[in-house]
Design a protein around this motif. Structure first.
Motif, PDB file in Angstrom:
ATOM      1  N   LEU A   1       0.986  -0.940   0.233  1.00 21.84           N
ATOM      2  CA  LEU A   1      -0.049   0.235  -0.531  1.00 21.84           C
ATOM      3  C   LEU A   1       0.623   1.143   0.068  1.00 21.84           C
ATOM      4  CD1 LEU A   1      -2.731  -1.004   2.319  1.00 21.84           C
ATOM      5  CD2 LEU A   1      -2.589  -1.000   0.563  1.00 21.84           C
ATOM      6  N   VAL A   2       0.518   2.052  -0.762  1.00 15.35           N
ATOM      7  CA  VAL A   2       1.238   3.854  -0.689  1.00 15.35           C
ATOM      8  C   VAL A   2       0.391   4.028   0.293  1.00 15.35           C
ATOM      9  CG1 VAL A   2       1.439   5.803  -2.432  1.00 15.35           C
ATOM     10  CG2 VAL A   2       2.043   3.206  -3.320  1.00 15.35           C
ATOM     11  N   TYR A   3       0.462   5.369   0.802  1.00 13.76           N
ATOM     12  CA  TYR A   3       0.309   6.085   1.437  1.00 13.76           C
ATOM     13  C   TYR A   3      -0.139   7.583   0.954  1.00 13.76           C
ATOM     14  CZ  TYR A   3      -0.189   2.282   4.911  1.00 13.76           C
ATOM     15  OH  TYR A   3      -1.189   1.734   5.724  1.00 13.76           O
ATOM     16  N   CYS A   4      -1.312   8.527   2.368  1.00 15.05           N
ATOM     17  CA  CYS A   4      -1.289   9.305   2.047  1.00 15.05           C
ATOM     18  C   CYS A   4      -1.672  10.185   3.207  1.00 15.05           C
ATOM     19  CB  CYS A   4      -2.180   9.602   1.345  1.00 15.05           C
ATOM     20  SG  CYS A   4      -3.581   9.477   2.083  1.00 15.05           S
ATOM     21  N   VAL A   5      -1.398  12.156   3.410  1.00  9.76           N
ATOM     22  CA  VAL A   5      -2.083  12.536   4.231  1.00  9.76           C
ATOM     23  C   VAL A   5      -3.428  12.858   3.602  1.00  9.76           C
ATOM     24  CG1 VAL A   5       0.869  12.103   5.700  1.00  9.76           C
ATOM     25  CG2 VAL A   5       0.002  14.304   3.779  1.00  9.76           C
ATOM     26  N   GLU A   6      -4.269  12.700   4.578  1.00 14.13           N
ATOM     27  CA  GLU A   6      -5.386  13.403   4.951  1.00 14.13           C
ATOM     28  C   GLU A   6      -5.944  14.767   6.268  1.00 14.13           C
ATOM     29  OE1 GLU A   6      -9.127  10.962   4.047  1.00 14.13           O
ATOM     30  OE2 GLU A   6      -9.533  12.361   2.785  1.00 14.13           O
ATOM     31  N   GLN A   7      -6.139  15.426   5.338  1.00 17.46           N
ATOM     32  CA  GLN A   7      -6.268  16.496   6.391  1.00 17.46           C
ATOM     33  C   GLN A   7      -7.162  16.211   7.792  1.00 17.46           C
ATOM     34  OE1 GLN A   7      -5.099  19.738   5.982  1.00 17.46           O
ATOM     35  NE2 GLN A   7      -5.587  19.048   8.533  1.00 17.46           N
ATOM     36  N   ALA A   8      -8.277  15.383   7.748  1.00 13.44           N
ATOM     37  CA  ALA A   8      -9.151  14.859   8.941  1.00 13.44           C
ATOM     38  C   ALA A   8      -8.133  14.224   9.586  1.00 13.44           C
ATOM     39  CB  ALA A   8      -9.713  13.206   8.389  1.00 13.44           C
ATOM     40  N   ASP A   9      -6.600  13.773   9.609  1.00 13.28           N
ATOM     41  CA  ASP A   9      -5.988  13.395  10.368  1.00 13.28           C
ATOM     42  C   ASP A   9      -4.905  13.624  11.443  1.00 13.28           C
ATOM     43  OD1 ASP A   9      -7.361   9.863   9.766  1.00 13.28           O
ATOM     44  OD2 ASP A   9      -6.234  10.459   8.359  1.00 13.28           O
ATOM     45  N   GLN A  10      -5.186  15.219  10.566  1.00 11.69           N
ATOM     46  CA  GLN A  10      -4.025  15.725  11.221  1.00 11.69           C
ATOM     47  C   GLN A  10      -4.409  17.075  12.313  1.00 11.69           C
ATOM     48  OE1 GLN A  10      -2.072  14.336   9.922  1.00 11.69           O
ATOM     49  NE2 GLN A  10      -2.890  13.405   8.436  1.00 11.69           N
ATOM     50  N   GLY A  11      -5.335  16.894  12.745  1.00 14.34           N
ATOM     51  CA  GLY A  11      -5.693  17.919  13.676  1.00 14.34           C
ATOM     52  C   GLY A  11      -5.289  19.667  12.927  1.00 14.34           C
ATOM     53  N   ASP A  12      -4.916  20.388  13.946  1.00 13.82           N
ATOM     54  CA  ASP A  12      -4.565  22.248  13.059  1.00 13.82           C
ATOM     55  C   ASP A  12      -3.646  21.726  12.268  1.00 13.82           C
ATOM     56  OD1 ASP A  12      -6.707  22.225  15.367  1.00 13.82           O
ATOM     57  OD2 ASP A  12      -5.407  22.661  16.536  1.00 13.82           O
ATOM     58  N   THR A  13      -3.300  20.865  11.679  1.00 12.08           N
ATOM     59  CA  THR A  13      -1.596  21.072  10.989  1.00 12.08           C
ATOM     60  C   THR A  13      -2.250  20.831   9.670  1.00 12.08           C
ATOM     61  OG1 THR A  13      -0.292  19.920  12.869  1.00 12.08           O
ATOM     62  CG2 THR A  13       0.909  20.082   9.703  1.00 12.08           C
ATOM     63  N   PRO A  14      -2.256  21.912   8.974  1.00 11.81           N
ATOM     64  CA  PRO A  14      -2.734  21.941   6.997  1.00 11.81           C
ATOM     65  C   PRO A  14      -1.492  20.586   6.715  1.00 11.81           C
ATOM     66  CG  PRO A  14      -1.986  24.241   8.697  1.00 11.81           C
ATOM     67  CD  PRO A  14      -1.965  23.534   9.212  1.00 11.81           C
ATOM     68  N   VAL A  15      -2.069  20.156   6.039  1.00 10.54           N
ATOM     69  CA  VAL A  15      -1.494  19.576   4.927  1.00 10.54           C
ATOM     70  C   VAL A  15      -0.198  19.431   4.263  1.00 10.54           C
ATOM     71  CG1 VAL A  15      -1.351  17.497   2.696  1.00 10.54           C
ATOM     72  CG2 VAL A  15      -3.671  17.102   5.469  1.00 10.54           C
ATOM     73  N   ALA A  16       0.086  20.520   3.932  1.00 10.46           N
ATOM     74  CA  ALA A  16       0.471  21.745   2.942  1.00 10.46           C
ATOM     75  C   ALA A  16       1.160  22.235   3.567  1.00 10.46           C
ATOM     76  CB  ALA A  16      -0.275  22.939   1.946  1.00 10.46           C
ATOM     77  N   ASP A  17       2.078  22.277   5.238  1.00  6.18           N
ATOM     78  CA  ASP A  17       2.104  22.656   5.970  1.00  6.18           C
ATOM     79  C   ASP A  17       3.415  21.709   6.496  1.00  6.18           C
ATOM     80  OD1 ASP A  17       1.685  25.447   4.949  1.00  6.18           O
ATOM     81  OD2 ASP A  17       0.802  24.997   7.070  1.00  6.18           O
ATOM     82  N   ILE A  18       3.301  20.201   6.262  1.00  8.72           N
ATOM     83  CA  ILE A  18       3.357  19.036   7.152  1.00  8.72           C
ATOM     84  C   ILE A  18       5.027  18.982   6.459  1.00  8.72           C
ATOM     85  CG2 ILE A  18       3.363  16.819   7.056  1.00  8.72           C
ATOM     86  CD1 ILE A  18       0.442  16.255   6.846  1.00  8.72           C
ATOM     87  N   ARG A  19       6.157  18.401   6.891  1.00 14.72           N
ATOM     88  CA  ARG A  19       7.216  18.695   6.411  1.00 14.72           C
ATOM     89  C   ARG A  19       7.853  17.018   7.794  1.00 14.72           C
ATOM     90  NH1 ARG A  19       5.724  20.998   4.062  1.00 14.72           N
ATOM     91  NH2 ARG A  19       6.607  23.538   2.499  1.00 14.72           N
ATOM     92  N   LEU A  20       8.853  16.446   6.546  1.00 18.91           N
ATOM     93  CA  LEU A  20       9.388  14.947   6.969  1.00 18.91           C
ATOM     94  C   LEU A  20      10.840  14.950   6.476  1.00 18.91           C
ATOM     95  CD1 LEU A  20       7.005  12.406   4.763  1.00 18.91           C
ATOM     96  CD2 LEU A  20       6.982  13.694   7.362  1.00 18.91           C
TER      97      LEU A  20
END
Lengths: 607, 607
Positions: free
Chosen positions: B512-531
């Motif tokens: 499986l390929v994964y993704c980040v979806e906003q519903a799981d990130q609380g107040d952190t906008p998906v666009a701002d996530i950095r790894l």
């Protein structure tokens, strides 16, 4: 508010734009007339007049090609008289006039065999849109020549619309905006408030379901309530430009507030670094905020519409950010649309390409080519504005102008510059007699704090963050202002939410955005170029290259060949790169040589 | 070469796919029958038969919706008998048969009022394409039920085509491929070489101008000369799958070489990390090499076509890379096309979205929904292959199967696994009597070297880089094989020429390929996530979430709000980030909750 000046009062004289305007007159405008003949767009008017038979040619908005050609030819005649072009223009106008119905209706598609379909489909068909281009052409023609033959046609057509979709009575607005701007110009030209009222009515007819409530057609809510640019980019920006025109004439505060919110949405997350707009290929539409991919659509017409809107916002507010947008979109959003030869055009202006996107002589939907021609022909009108306080330079393009201050005092201005290549500007101001007024000079966004100003050789202190220098003074004939703007190469990053530009930079120098094109890179594939973002670029003007361009060269790096799989485990750590000499050219000049890869946002070397 | 097994011989029993196949039978297939009624697609057959009047409904390829439904229903009956579905299927087949002309022609669009337009436009109209789906449906129906009613219709239709576009005499091929694959299946089903000859003739009719030489329609050169995948993605891959089918039956070396080159182009630079293909929204087409943007088109049908091609390449070569593609595209390219409810579908499968892309119940071009249904219904046929050497497991999906070796020996196989969540697989092999054969077990690409194998509890040594384990043995009833594959979370980078994935990683675990979806990130906008790319992810199975998924959670980082301008000078150096808990879900499961941003390739923290 600021007031524009007439294109006929300004003669562009520099080494960059003057040859382009000459080519527009001598090559592009004649070639586009020929296209209107070849495609049958002109013949459609004869057919509608009953003088020839046969089928309609082209699309239901083909009339607009002819109208845009008339507008381009008219603005051209305003600054550069030509008996030959005058004759040709008169004969085209005669064709147009001959096609008009007794009731004022005019659209050659809905003539002969399609009379019964008139006004049956405001959503898809472009009847009002075409009349908008007719009006714009007529206004240009009367301003350029003083002749009213086409204006009379336009007035009859608008009267027809005003009766069919009467303000306050019958909602009416078009799936493709454009008429709104034109009606306000018609009001300015004739003084008849009826046209301003009709323009405002067309705006407020939106959001009530006339266009099926389509968000794509910007009918999803009343324009006064809108705050997010959406839908088809050209349509949206033509609409907003029309809103700005109405606000300029009425001062409508609610519309103005909506415009400011829309502008914030547009400039904050939906504008390419080139000033191009409308990122999506599907629907020629705006994307979501920060959706600014390499392979953006960026229709040439949308960059022109962007200029239309920014120019009107500038008139409305005087804020220099808007002139920056006009300058950026002109040099980097519109100019790439035109080949060096003046006869081939881009419809889309992607920020990266593998070498298959090439300009074409014409399109089945031929909106862009004559739109470029009319914008270039009217360019002299974008260099200055006036206000009660004095004279405002807006674009630093070399010219000689005979302007009038608000009180009617004639002022001759001579502006010499080597822009866009060198940042020096020399103005000579010659009022009829010594006159007190303020000369407003923008500090372009690209110059930042690197600016010096001298008046008659004496330095003037400029605030570090000034976006404009105001020089109040009793100006005497022959007074000079020398400006020097820094033209250091800038490595530009995008807002971190622009995922497609993440860890990449675009190069810019002066008003120009640069790109790397394969033709200049020798054996280094464009796709493998990597920068640090801090390269010391060498600018070199090369008169023989691409009509004369300043190139940027630096020792950067390039990845080696990578025959690994398309996806592989990520390993943090340095990536092997080799030194590579990289040369960038102005983005507007790409695709004028052999096909090859091109890229604006260049990846940074991974670490 | 390998041989497939019949879907009817395999019963999927696991906790992941079995419920999905049940939902396909119980919800999706009935709902799609209702759509065929609502849209008039079924009624078109009655209209063509003369039993009702009125206008044709839908598009000129609407028949294919019905044929795909028949195929889905047939494969479903093959594994799960249902008197109710049998009745419904019989009545639909009766409608289809009734619409066929005496001369074998069948397309309801070109009936009644459009009979004269038959075969006048191979470029645009989809007459052969629709017959391709008819044949595929007929083959499924006869294999599932043994009944030949629909096969007889298909044979008459193909006879009509074989006479109208006779091999060696009249070039004929369709703007939308699909018939080629079907004709080879018809040959396999009937043994009549006429259909294999016709399939080959259709392939070789390309490149001669029948389709105007269009590159978009893959007619720009003979298929034997092609080496670059181009044009409409579904059409291209259906065509290449048909080529592979012909090669499987004829051994044509030239076609096989072309296929291998095309595959290298596809897998080397034109495949999304999800197995989705066809990056461009304009034309639903392949982009240039490495043109793999966030907002990819990735039509669900194209992922299905990708599976069709990869599966045939697997049969042709036995190479495990092809089964990896089938597995990836199935889990991450096709499955996202279906909602958790089984009644809503994605047409496009972008790798990032701002939250406005949502599944729909049906489409005016409804190709994808029934394509998903027929693929899921036929999934049991993709789990195994056989060869003269023995038995090959291809997909580790829990099942019970009654297979036959090449010599006819029956073998019962029981395969239990918690995949895609846990990497353990337990096979029990029960031949009728102890039998010598080789059991071939793939080591999925995602497992890398992290694999252990035991036979009857005894460890087997596996070469580090093995992509497949071969276990030759005299297998006795009840022999077991236990496999354990590593399911460490993988951070995947793309080839450095994939500009849109530069300095980013995608997360994957197992198949499986994964993704980040906003519903799981609380107040952190998906666009701002950095790894960092090296986060220690915690995998947690959450049965209550999205039908039961394993989520990945880690402490990563997020940029703060940035209200700076859209473009700004690049400054090398650290960017302020704050710690943020980030949770990823399988990509297939996105857009099943409230709308919100989603992203597959996540930016690395800039340094």
């Amino acid at each position: 508010r600021l007031r524009p000046v007439a294109p006929r009062d300004v003669r562009i004289t520099d080494d960059f734009w003057a040859p382009r305007l000459r080519r527009n007159r001598e090559v592009t405008i004649p070639a586009q007339h020929a296209q209107c003949e070849t495609t049958g767009a002109l013949r459609n008017f004869q057919r509608a007049a009953g003088s020839v038979g046969g089928d309609f040619s082209g699309r239901y908005y083909s009339d607009s090609d002819v109208y845009k050609w008339i507008e381009a030819a008219s603005w051209s005649l305003a600054t550069d008289p030509s008996p030959e072009l005058t004759d040709r223009l008169d004969s085209v106008i005669k064709l147009v006039a001959g096609a008009q119905d007794d009731d004022g209706y005019l659209n050659t598609y809905f003539s002969v065999d399609r009379v019964g379909e008139r006004w049956t489909d405001l959503v898809v068909r472009h009847e009002m849109y075409c009349i908008g281009h007719l009006v714009a052409a007529a206004v240009a023609h009367v301003r350029a020549t003083g002749q009213t033959a086409l204006l009379d046609v336009a007035l009859r057509a608008c009267t027809h619309i005003a009766e069919r979709f009467a303000p306050g009575e019958v909602p009416g607005t078009c799936g493709h905006p454009g008429l709104e701007m034109a009606l306000v110009e018609l009001y300015r030209t004739t003084g008849d408030e009826r046209w301003l009222t009709l323009a405002a009515w067309q705006l407020d007819s939106r959001g009530a379901g006339v266009l099926d409530g389509s968000e794509y057609l910007i009918d999803h809510e009343p324009v006064r309530k809108q705050s997010r640019v959406t839908g088809h980019a050209v349509r949206a920006l033509y609409l907003y430009a029309g809103m700005a025109d109405v606000v300029l004439e009425t001062g409508d505060e609610e519309l103005r507030t909506a415009l400011e919110q829309l502008w914030a949405d547009l400039s904050g997350g939906k504008t390419a670094v080139t000033g191009g707009v409308g990122a999506r290929w599907d629907g020629e539409a705006f994307g979501d905020a920060y959706e600014l991919p390499d392979r953006a659509y960026n229709e040439t017409c949308a960059a022109i519409a962007h200029i239309f809107l920014a120019w009107r916002m500038l008139l409305l507010t005087g804020e220099p950010e808007y002139r920056d947008v006009v300058e950026t979109a002109l040099h980097n959003g519109v100019l790439p649309g035109l080949s060096q030869s003046g006869t081939e055009f881009f419809y889309q202006n992607p920020l990266a390409d593998a070498g298959r996107h090439r300009r074409e002589e014409w399109f089945s939907c031929a909106c862009c080519p004559p739109n470029i021609a009319r914008l270039l022909a009217s360019l002299p009108g974008y260099l200055y504005t006036t206000s009660d306080e004095g004279l405002w330079v807006q674009l630093y393009i070399g010219n000689e102008a005979d302007l009038r201050l608000a009180d009617g005092t004639p002022v001759h201005v001579d502006l010499a510059t080597e822009l866009p290549w060198e940042g020096t500007v020399r103005l000579t101001v010659t009022p009829e007699a010594p006159t007190e007024f303020t000369l407003f000079l923008p500090v372009p966004g690209w110059a930042g704090a690197d600016v010096s100003v001298k008046v008659n050789g004496e330095p003037v202190t400029v605030a570090t963050d000034a976006a404009r220098v105001a020089l109040p003074r009793t100006w005497a004939p022959g007074d000079t202002v020398e400006l020097t703007f820094g033209t250091e190469v800038r490595a530009l990053a995008a807002h971190p939410r622009v995922a497609a530009a993440h860890h990449r930079v675009a190069l810019a120098r002066g008003p120009l955005v640069y790109c790397v094109e394969q033709a200049d890179q020798g054996d280094t594939p464009v796709a493998d170029i990597r920068l640090t973002g801090a390269e010391p670029w060498t600018a070199e003007h090369r008169p023989e290259l691409l009509g004369g361009v300043t190139t940027l060269t630096a020792e950067a790096s390039a990845l080696g060949a990578d025959d690994g799989p398309l996806y592989r485990p990520f390993h943090n750590g340095p990536v092997a790169v080799a030194k590579a000499q990289v040369t960038a050219i102005p983005y507007y000049a790409w695709a004028n040589r052999e096909p090859g890869a091109m890229r604006v946002f260049i990846p940074l070397a991974a670490r």
